[in-house]
Design a protein around this motif. Structure first.
Motif, PDB file in Angstrom:
ATOM      1  N   LYS A  46     -16.693  -1.794  17.825  1.00  0.00           N
ATOM      2  CA  LYS A  46     -17.869  -2.523  18.313  1.00  0.00           C
ATOM      3  C   LYS A  46     -18.414  -3.451  17.230  1.00  0.00           C
ATOM      4  N   GLU A  47     -18.440  -2.964  15.996  1.00  0.00           N
ATOM      5  CA  GLU A  47     -18.945  -3.799  14.908  1.00  0.00           C
ATOM      6  C   GLU A  47     -18.004  -4.961  14.619  1.00  0.00           C
ATOM      7  N   ARG A  49     -16.031  -6.376  16.759  1.00  0.00           N
ATOM      8  CA  ARG A  49     -16.210  -7.303  17.886  1.00  0.00           C
ATOM      9  C   ARG A  49     -17.473  -8.134  17.688  1.00  0.00           C
ATOM     10  N   ALA A  50     -18.557  -7.483  17.277  1.00  0.00           N
ATOM     11  CA  ALA A  50     -19.808  -8.207  17.036  1.00  0.00           C
ATOM     12  C   ALA A  50     -19.625  -9.231  15.915  1.00  0.00           C
ATOM     13  N   ASP A  51     -18.848  -8.873  14.894  1.00  0.00           N
ATOM     14  CA  ASP A  51     -18.572  -9.811  13.806  1.00  0.00           C
ATOM     15  C   ASP A  51     -17.813 -11.035  14.320  1.00  0.00           C
ATOM     16  N   PHE A  52     -16.832 -10.814  15.163  1.00  0.00           N
ATOM     17  CA  PHE A  52     -16.070 -11.940  15.717  1.00  0.00           C
ATOM     18  C   PHE A  52     -16.943 -12.804  16.627  1.00  0.00           C
ATOM     19  N   VAL A  53     -17.835 -12.180  17.394  1.00  0.00           N
ATOM     20  CA  VAL A  53     -18.753 -12.939  18.238  1.00  0.00           C
ATOM     21  C   VAL A  53     -19.654 -13.808  17.358  1.00  0.00           C
ATOM     22  N   HIS A  54     -20.158 -13.211  16.269  1.00  0.00           N
ATOM     23  CA  HIS A  54     -21.007 -13.969  15.349  1.00  0.00           C
ATOM     24  C   HIS A  54     -20.235 -15.130  14.721  1.00  0.00           C
ATOM     25  N   ARG A  56     -17.704 -16.718  15.963  1.00  0.00           N
ATOM     26  CA  ARG A  56     -17.486 -17.749  16.989  1.00  0.00           C
ATOM     27  C   ARG A  56     -18.742 -18.586  17.176  1.00  0.00           C
ATOM     28  N   LYS A  57     -19.923 -17.939  17.230  1.00  0.00           N
ATOM     29  CA  LYS A  57     -21.182 -18.683  17.357  1.00  0.00           C
ATOM     30  C   LYS A  57     -21.378 -19.604  16.158  1.00  0.00           C
ATOM     31  N   TRP A  58     -21.091 -19.086  14.969  1.00  0.00           N
ATOM     32  CA  TRP A  58     -21.233 -19.880  13.748  1.00  0.00           C
ATOM     33  C   TRP A  58     -20.310 -21.100  13.799  1.00  0.00           C
ATOM     34  N   LYS A  60     -19.020 -22.602  16.418  1.00  0.00           N
ATOM     35  CA  LYS A  60     -19.455 -23.556  17.431  1.00  0.00           C
ATOM     36  C   LYS A  60     -20.675 -24.341  16.962  1.00  0.00           C
TER      37      LYS A  60
END
Length: 95
Positions: A46-47, A49-54, A56-58, A60
Motif C-alpha cells: 500500500k505504501e 503504491r501510494a509512493d507511485f501515485v505521488h 505520478r502526480k509530481w 504530471k
C-alpha cells in the motif's frame, strides 16, 4: 491401449494448464524476490503504491509547469516581435 483424439487433447490441455500455473507461481516468486532485494516488503504494498501515485502526480505537475513555461516564453517572444514591428511601422510613418 490406444487413446482417442479427445483423450489426447484432454491430457495435453491438463499438462498445459499445470505448466501455466507453475509459470505464474514462478513469475510471482521472482517479482517478490526482486522487490525484496530493493528493500520493498510484501506488507509495504500500500505504501509503495501510494509512493507511485505521488510520483505520478509530481511528474504530471512538472509536465504541466513546463507546458505553461513554454507557452509563456512563446507569448513573450511573440509580443516582443509584434512590438518591434509596431515600433518600426510607427517610426517609418513618423518620418
Amino acid at each position: 491401449m490406444e487413446m482417442t483424439e479427445a483423450e489426447v487433447k484432454k491430457v495435453i490441455h491438463e499438462v498445459l494448464e499445470e505448466q501455466g500455473k507453475t509459470h505464474d507461481e514462478l513469475v510471482l516468486k521472482t517479482i517478490a524476490a526482486i522487490l525484496t532485494s530493493f528493500g520493498i516488503d510484501e506488507e509495504d504494498r500500500k505504501e509503495v503504491r501510494a509512493d507511485f501515485v505521488h510520483l505520478r502526480k509530481w511528474r504530471k505537475s512538472v509536465e504541466q509547469a513546463q507546458s505553461y513555461t513554454f507557452k509563456a516564453v512563446i507569448t513573450v517572444i511573440a509580443t516582443g516581435f509584434v512590438g518591434a514591428v509596431w515600433m518600426g511601422i510607427k517610426t517609418a510613418l513618423g518620418k
